[in-house]
Design a protein around this motif. Sequence first.
Motif, short mmCIF file in Angstrom:
data_model
loop_
_atom_site.label_atom_id
_atom_site.label_comp_id
_atom_site.label_asym_id
_atom_site.label_seq_id
_atom_site.Cartn_x
_atom_site.Cartn_y
_atom_site.Cartn_z
N PRO A 121 29.11 -41.25 -77.00
CA PRO A 121 30.05 -41.85 -76.04
C PRO A 121 29.41 -42.08 -74.67
N LEU A 122 28.57 -41.14 -74.23
CA LEU A 122 27.92 -41.30 -72.93
C LEU A 122 26.98 -42.50 -72.93
N GLU A 123 26.21 -42.68 -74.00
CA GLU A 123 25.30 -43.82 -74.07
C GLU A 123 26.06 -45.14 -74.11
N LEU A 124 27.14 -45.20 -74.88
CA LEU A 124 27.90 -46.45 -74.95
C LEU A 124 28.57 -46.77 -73.62
N ALA A 125 29.05 -45.75 -72.92
CA ALA A 125 29.61 -45.99 -71.59
C ALA A 125 28.55 -46.54 -70.65
N THR A 126 27.33 -46.01 -70.75
CA THR A 126 26.23 -46.49 -69.92
C THR A 126 25.89 -47.94 -70.25
N THR A 129 31.60 -51.41 -81.82
CA THR A 129 31.37 -51.38 -80.38
C THR A 129 29.95 -51.84 -80.05
N PHE A 130 29.04 -51.76 -81.03
CA PHE A 130 27.67 -52.21 -80.81
C PHE A 130 27.60 -53.73 -80.68
N LYS A 131 28.63 -54.44 -81.15
CA LYS A 131 28.58 -55.90 -81.12
C LYS A 131 28.50 -56.45 -79.70
N ALA A 132 29.05 -55.72 -78.73
CA ALA A 132 28.92 -56.19 -77.35
C ALA A 132 27.46 -56.21 -76.92
N ILE A 133 26.69 -55.22 -77.35
CA ILE A 133 25.26 -55.18 -77.04
C ILE A 133 24.53 -56.30 -77.78
N LEU A 134 24.90 -56.50 -79.05
CA LEU A 134 24.31 -57.58 -79.84
C LEU A 134 24.53 -58.93 -79.17
N TYR A 135 25.75 -59.22 -78.75
CA TYR A 135 26.05 -60.53 -78.18
C TYR A 135 25.47 -60.68 -76.78
N ALA A 136 25.26 -59.57 -76.09
CA ALA A 136 24.55 -59.66 -74.81
C ALA A 136 23.12 -60.14 -75.06
N ALA A 137 22.48 -59.61 -76.09
CA ALA A 137 21.14 -60.07 -76.44
C ALA A 137 21.15 -61.53 -76.85
N ALA A 138 22.17 -61.96 -77.59
CA ALA A 138 22.26 -63.35 -78.04
C ALA A 138 22.44 -64.30 -76.87
N LEU A 139 23.35 -63.96 -75.94
CA LEU A 139 23.57 -64.83 -74.78
C LEU A 139 22.31 -64.93 -73.93
N GLU A 140 21.60 -63.84 -73.79
CA GLU A 140 20.37 -63.85 -73.01
C GLU A 140 19.32 -64.77 -73.62
N ARG A 141 19.44 -65.06 -74.90
CA ARG A 141 18.45 -65.87 -75.60
C ARG A 141 19.01 -67.21 -76.04
N GLY A 142 20.00 -67.71 -75.28
CA GLY A 142 20.46 -69.08 -75.46
C GLY A 142 21.63 -69.27 -76.40
N LEU A 162 17.00 -46.71 -83.28
CA LEU A 162 17.52 -47.96 -83.82
C LEU A 162 16.43 -48.60 -84.66
N ALA A 163 16.83 -49.30 -85.70
CA ALA A 163 15.87 -49.99 -86.56
C ALA A 163 16.29 -51.45 -86.70
N PRO A 164 15.35 -52.39 -86.76
CA PRO A 164 15.68 -53.82 -86.79
C PRO A 164 16.12 -54.30 -88.17
N TYR A 165 17.27 -53.85 -88.61
CA TYR A 165 17.82 -54.26 -89.89
C TYR A 165 19.03 -55.17 -89.67
N PRO A 166 19.43 -55.92 -90.68
CA PRO A 166 20.65 -56.74 -90.54
C PRO A 166 21.87 -55.90 -90.19
N SER A 167 21.96 -54.69 -90.75
CA SER A 167 23.12 -53.83 -90.51
C SER A 167 23.17 -53.28 -89.09
N LEU A 168 22.09 -53.46 -88.32
CA LEU A 168 22.09 -53.06 -86.92
C LEU A 168 23.29 -53.65 -86.20
N ALA A 169 23.65 -54.89 -86.55
CA ALA A 169 24.75 -55.58 -85.88
C ALA A 169 26.08 -54.88 -86.06
N LEU A 170 26.22 -54.06 -87.09
CA LEU A 170 27.50 -53.44 -87.42
C LEU A 170 27.59 -52.00 -86.92
N GLY A 171 26.64 -51.56 -86.13
CA GLY A 171 26.71 -50.24 -85.53
C GLY A 171 26.52 -49.10 -86.50
#
Length: 682
Positions: free
Chosen positions: A480-485, A369-382, A465-474
Amino acid sequence: MPTHASPSAHPHSTRPRQRAPIRLLAGLLAPICLGFAGMSATLWALRQTPLPAGTFARSNTIAAADGQVLANWSTHGPVHREVPLSDIPRALQEATLAVEDTGFYRHHALSLTALARALWVDVAHGRVVEGGSTITQQLAKNLFLSQDRTLWRKLREAGYALQLELHASKADILEKYLNVIYYGHGAYGVEAASELYFGKPVRQLSLAESALLAGLPKGPELYSPFRSFAAAKARQHQVLQRMVAAGFLTPAAAAEAYRQPLAIQPQPRLAPPAPYAVQVAMDEAKRRFHLTDAMLEQGGVRITTTVDPLLQKAAEQALATTLPARSHLQAALVAMDPKTGAILAMVGGRDYRESAYNRAFAMRQSGSTFKAILYAAALERGWSPAREVDSEETTFLYQDVGDEETSAQRRYTVHDFADMYAHRPLTLREALARSDNVYAVTANLEVGPQAVVRTARQMGISAPLAPYPSLALGVFPSSPLELATAYAALANGGMRVHAHTVARVSSPGGELRAPAPGRERALSEGSSFILTDLLTSVLKPGGTAYPVTRFLHGPAAAKTGTTDTDAWMVGYTPRVVCAVWVGYDDNRPLTRSESHLAAPIWGKFMGAAQQRLPGPWYTPPPGLVRATIDVSSGLLATPGCRSTETDYFLPGTEPTAFCPLHNTSVAPQPPNRPWWRRLWGA
């Protein structure tokens, strides 16, 4: 011859005889006077000492968005729909007096006869066995004291009972008693008991029904008609006979009441309405609206929540009809208005009566489910939806956090679920539909994990959160409240909202004010729309959540997520965003079947939400480029391309070349660029 004096001539000879009666009388009267003075002083002190605040205050109320009462409570404990004494049948009042305290209107808080009898029994047993409590004493115990059976507690009870009688009328005391006494199975007060056992308001009770209820407080579990109807009838007979002995009934009327049939309702299994949301709302109201203890003790506070009763019921039913029976598996659901952050429904577990722990706030690995946040960051950066990445086992080389000054590199090998790879390039739409891990880690490392973390923060993820490669995989926990937000920012055009459960609060003094929850820009409107359009593919053939479309009544955008211990689905329509988590409290691994339960819970709820909150689907914001691409090459499709998809692009990120893999003699059409770009040949 000497003359003898008369007795009156020698008064001193009779003084001892005259003073003796006076001293005796004084000796008798002194203790009485001292006792009377002491009692008067004690009563005066009790009269001058106020009762604990809120003793006879109105209860506080929590209501749903439509005004439906969800709960009543006071600072002394739960209160269920208090009713005035005038609404309580005389038969129920008399039955209660007959079985609990026949001298209620004659004594002053304490019954000396009952106390003497109880003392005799207690001394005989060597411990507190019988209480001898009047109704006033019982009320004092319920309002101010614990249930401990100790002499010190009994003394305090007597003191509070005297205070009650000095400060309140008999009618007030009886009314309060009938509204707070426990009748079993979670029912406090006669109104709740009448609804529980007979399914009707207390004012409609018959003599037979009143006699049965009046017998319950002595032993709510022992005499419960749900547990033993025979025991309840036997207790009813005792109450009716006590009423005859007290002069409230004739023997013939008591016999007739005993013969009347009783229609006992089936025992309910549901918990109180929205119990998890109610608890959150109480805490939020105290914090946001600065409710003081004094205001709550005074009573009359009304908290109007944002909860939609129909959606709350749909959420509870979705869990109840999906989770396996006789299992310790837990689940949580949070539904929110994406435009405002108002909580529309909240379920923090499968049964509030068994566990009040609210799993809507539980921190669990968010998985894909974190991938939606990841791809939002990617789209924002071209990043472009047409960007392709090979789907196959891949080992990445990356520089670890803190190694910037060295050349040391680490390896990170990514696997897809069950090692099921497409073994071909995937577009972003396909990667989302399949939940491809290789694509996600590639995007994370190319965009930059630090940038992804910043975007997550902007969207409402506050967990570490930590800036690791595995960040992309949640791999890092979220609730649940944070993800809904976070998903609400995708659903509302890119605005960060703040979750809240309280719409307004009023007190006897008027409406209380608090700053309205704000909104901040988190994503561009274009990026949020593009990602929303891509997320619809998760619910289409080939998508990980396609099976749940049988519950839906229109389009939706969503993303699934699965770890060894957690199952997720988060998604939305323009009017509601919903996050669902399934797992075990002790983090034990999920079985294969259990890992697929979040999706049907989400689907059942969202189907009801689409009917409850219908509305049009999204329209693209101005300026986006719409183009059809070939999924094999990621370039503009030609008439010869067999596998295509239509996507939206931020200006400048759309492909401009045509697919060279499929020859055609028909000239392909250029993408749908904005008119101002076509005008200048851009």
